[in-house]
Design a protein around this motif. Sequence first.
Motif, PDB file in Angstrom:
ATOM      1  N   GLU A   1       0.841  -1.216   0.000  1.00 15.08           N
ATOM      2  CA  GLU A   1       0.000   0.000   0.000  1.00 15.08           C
ATOM      3  C   GLU A   1       0.862   1.248   0.000  1.00 15.08           C
ATOM      4  O   GLU A   1       0.572   2.217  -0.718  1.00 15.08           O
ATOM      5  CB  GLU A   1      -0.919   0.001   1.219  1.00 15.08           C
ATOM      6  N   ALA A   2       1.924   1.260   0.811  1.00 19.97           N
ATOM      7  CA  ALA A   2       2.807   2.426   0.870  1.00 19.97           C
ATOM      8  C   ALA A   2       3.490   2.659  -0.477  1.00 19.97           C
ATOM      9  O   ALA A   2       3.583   3.803  -0.946  1.00 19.97           O
ATOM     10  CB  ALA A   2       3.844   2.238   1.972  1.00 19.97           C
ATOM     11  N   ARG A   3       3.946   1.584  -1.101  1.00 25.58           N
ATOM     12  CA  ARG A   3       4.584   1.716  -2.422  1.00 25.58           C
ATOM     13  C   ARG A   3       3.591   2.226  -3.466  1.00 25.58           C
ATOM     14  O   ARG A   3       3.933   3.057  -4.305  1.00 25.58           O
ATOM     15  CB  ARG A   3       5.162   0.371  -2.861  1.00 25.58           C
ATOM     16  N   ALA A   4       2.359   1.719  -3.393  1.00 28.44           N
ATOM     17  CA  ALA A   4       1.328   2.158  -4.340  1.00 28.44           C
ATOM     18  C   ALA A   4       0.993   3.640  -4.134  1.00 28.44           C
ATOM     19  O   ALA A   4       0.763   4.378  -5.113  1.00 28.44           O
ATOM     20  CB  ALA A   4       0.073   1.302  -4.183  1.00 28.44           C
ATOM     21  N   LEU A   5       0.966   4.086  -2.880  1.00 28.28           N
ATOM     22  CA  LEU A   5       0.708   5.504  -2.593  1.00 28.28           C
ATOM     23  C   LEU A   5       1.797   6.393  -3.187  1.00 28.28           C
ATOM     24  O   LEU A   5       1.504   7.453  -3.745  1.00 28.28           O
ATOM     25  CB  LEU A   5       0.615   5.737  -1.082  1.00 28.28           C
ATOM     26  N   ILE A   6       3.048   5.961  -3.057  1.00 30.98           N
ATOM     27  CA  ILE A   6       4.165   6.745  -3.607  1.00 30.98           C
ATOM     28  C   ILE A   6       4.048   6.837  -5.124  1.00 30.98           C
ATOM     29  O   ILE A   6       4.216   7.909  -5.711  1.00 30.98           O
ATOM     30  CB  ILE A   6       5.508   6.134  -3.164  1.00 30.98           C
ATOM     31  N   ALA A   7       3.735   5.718  -5.758  1.00 29.72           N
ATOM     32  CA  ALA A   7       3.567   5.726  -7.225  1.00 29.72           C
ATOM     33  C   ALA A   7       2.406   6.627  -7.632  1.00 29.72           C
ATOM     34  O   ALA A   7       2.500   7.390  -8.604  1.00 29.72           O
ATOM     35  CB  ALA A   7       3.343   4.300  -7.724  1.00 29.72           C
ATOM     36  N   ARG A   8       1.316   6.554  -6.885  1.00 27.30           N
ATOM     37  CA  ARG A   8       0.147   7.377  -7.198  1.00 27.30           C
ATOM     38  C   ARG A   8       0.444   8.860  -6.971  1.00 27.30           C
ATOM     39  O   ARG A   8       0.019   9.712  -7.764  1.00 27.30           O
ATOM     40  CB  ARG A   8      -1.039   6.938  -6.330  1.00 27.30           C
ATOM     41  N   ALA A   9       1.183   9.179  -5.905  1.00 24.59           N
ATOM     42  CA  ALA A   9       1.549  10.574  -5.638  1.00 24.59           C
ATOM     43  C   ALA A   9       2.373  11.156  -6.786  1.00 24.59           C
ATOM     44  O   ALA A   9       2.174  12.307  -7.187  1.00 24.59           O
ATOM     45  CB  ALA A   9       2.334  10.665  -4.334  1.00 24.59           C
TER      46      ALA A   9
ATOM     47  N   ALA B   1       6.213  11.599   2.365  1.00 24.99           N
ATOM     48  CA  ALA B   1       6.782  12.584   1.430  1.00 24.99           C
ATOM     49  C   ALA B   1       8.280  12.362   1.265  1.00 24.99           C
ATOM     50  O   ALA B   1       8.828  12.476   0.152  1.00 24.99           O
ATOM     51  CB  ALA B   1       6.507  14.003   1.917  1.00 24.99           C
ATOM     52  N   ASP B   2       8.965  12.017   2.359  1.00 25.03           N
ATOM     53  CA  ASP B   2      10.402  11.753   2.289  1.00 25.03           C
ATOM     54  C   ASP B   2      10.687  10.530   1.421  1.00 25.03           C
ATOM     55  O   ASP B   2      11.609  10.530   0.599  1.00 25.03           O
ATOM     56  CB  ASP B   2      10.965  11.534   3.700  1.00 25.03           C
ATOM     57  N   LEU B   3       9.895   9.486   1.614  1.00 27.59           N
ATOM     58  CA  LEU B   3      10.083   8.261   0.833  1.00 27.59           C
ATOM     59  C   LEU B   3       9.786   8.496  -0.646  1.00 27.59           C
ATOM     60  O   LEU B   3      10.483   7.979  -1.522  1.00 27.59           O
ATOM     61  CB  LEU B   3       9.190   7.145   1.394  1.00 27.59           C
ATOM     62  N   GLN B   4       8.760   9.306  -0.916  1.00 28.78           N
ATOM     63  CA  GLN B   4       8.456   9.654  -2.312  1.00 28.78           C
ATOM     64  C   GLN B   4       9.622  10.413  -2.934  1.00 28.78           C
ATOM     65  O   GLN B   4      10.021  10.144  -4.075  1.00 28.78           O
ATOM     66  CB  GLN B   4       7.181  10.507  -2.400  1.00 28.78           C
TER      67      GLN B   4
END
Length: 306
Positions: free
Chosen positions: A21-29, A142-145
């Motif tokens: 889910e976290a990876r998908a959120l970063i991709a979506r962002a 935001a940092d991970l993105q």
Amino acid sequence: MANQHTDCRHYLSLLDLSRDEARALIARATELKRMQAAGQVFRPFVGRTLAMIFEKASTRTRVSFEAGMVQLGGHALFLSPRDTQLGRGEPIADSARVISRMVDAVMIRTFKQETVEVFAAHSRVPVINGLTDRCHPCQILADLQTFHEHRGDIQGKRVAWIGDGNNMCNSFLEAAQLFDFELRVACPEGFEPDADLLAACGGRCTILRDPREAAAGAHLIATDVWASMGQEEELERRRTAFAAYQVTDAIMDQASPDALFMHCLPAHRGEEVAASVIDGPRSVVWDEAENRLHIQKALLEFLIPH
């Protein structure tokens, strides 16, 4: 006390998400960021409202959530303690029951983690932790993105946290657990991060006293102010304790040649970071700040049914 609306997801810490889910959120962002830059209108939240409860002051959290909700076609309500009964002693559970019947999601920026947890337990709608003394789960996303945009996958990389074992440091501990990277925390004795989070990290995190040792070979170096909101009276004591923990060019030079520097802001140049670092070529703090907008839009889209 349990939330009767069991299908309601909350985001109170990074570990409320799975790794996927976290990876998908970063991709979506990153996709929402591209759409925004291209002028593409995307308004799934017309007629939807986000209540933003601030017990702690904010620049980036308020602007990013408010602008993000407007860009998604909705509306954001700013509520300070002066504007609500929360600041006059109404039980948190009662405020949650009332507010969540009138809005589609709630973001809370406050002191105690318990406040957001009690609010979420009595809320009919998703609750987002906009910062507590324990963690800062929106900032860590935001940092991970930002790292992903500049350097790709953070899995297996080395991250150095230099300074106070505060809420941001705690969120980096959660990130090390979720994204499987090595975290080195350099802090003075007595300023370590949360012991439970440290234990949960297993072998992924090391506490060190020497910032140069922590920075050695790091792909990312991050820091934060030495005295957070509510700690101003401790500032002189903290300046003395953290004097050797400023992120300087010499510290950055210990790191990997392509290392990035991050800071969640606001920054005090000449205290926790040298001006030459934060304003230099290895710093990505402005991308990091902007990404609060994009990752939070992705988070709102993920949490609010539409």
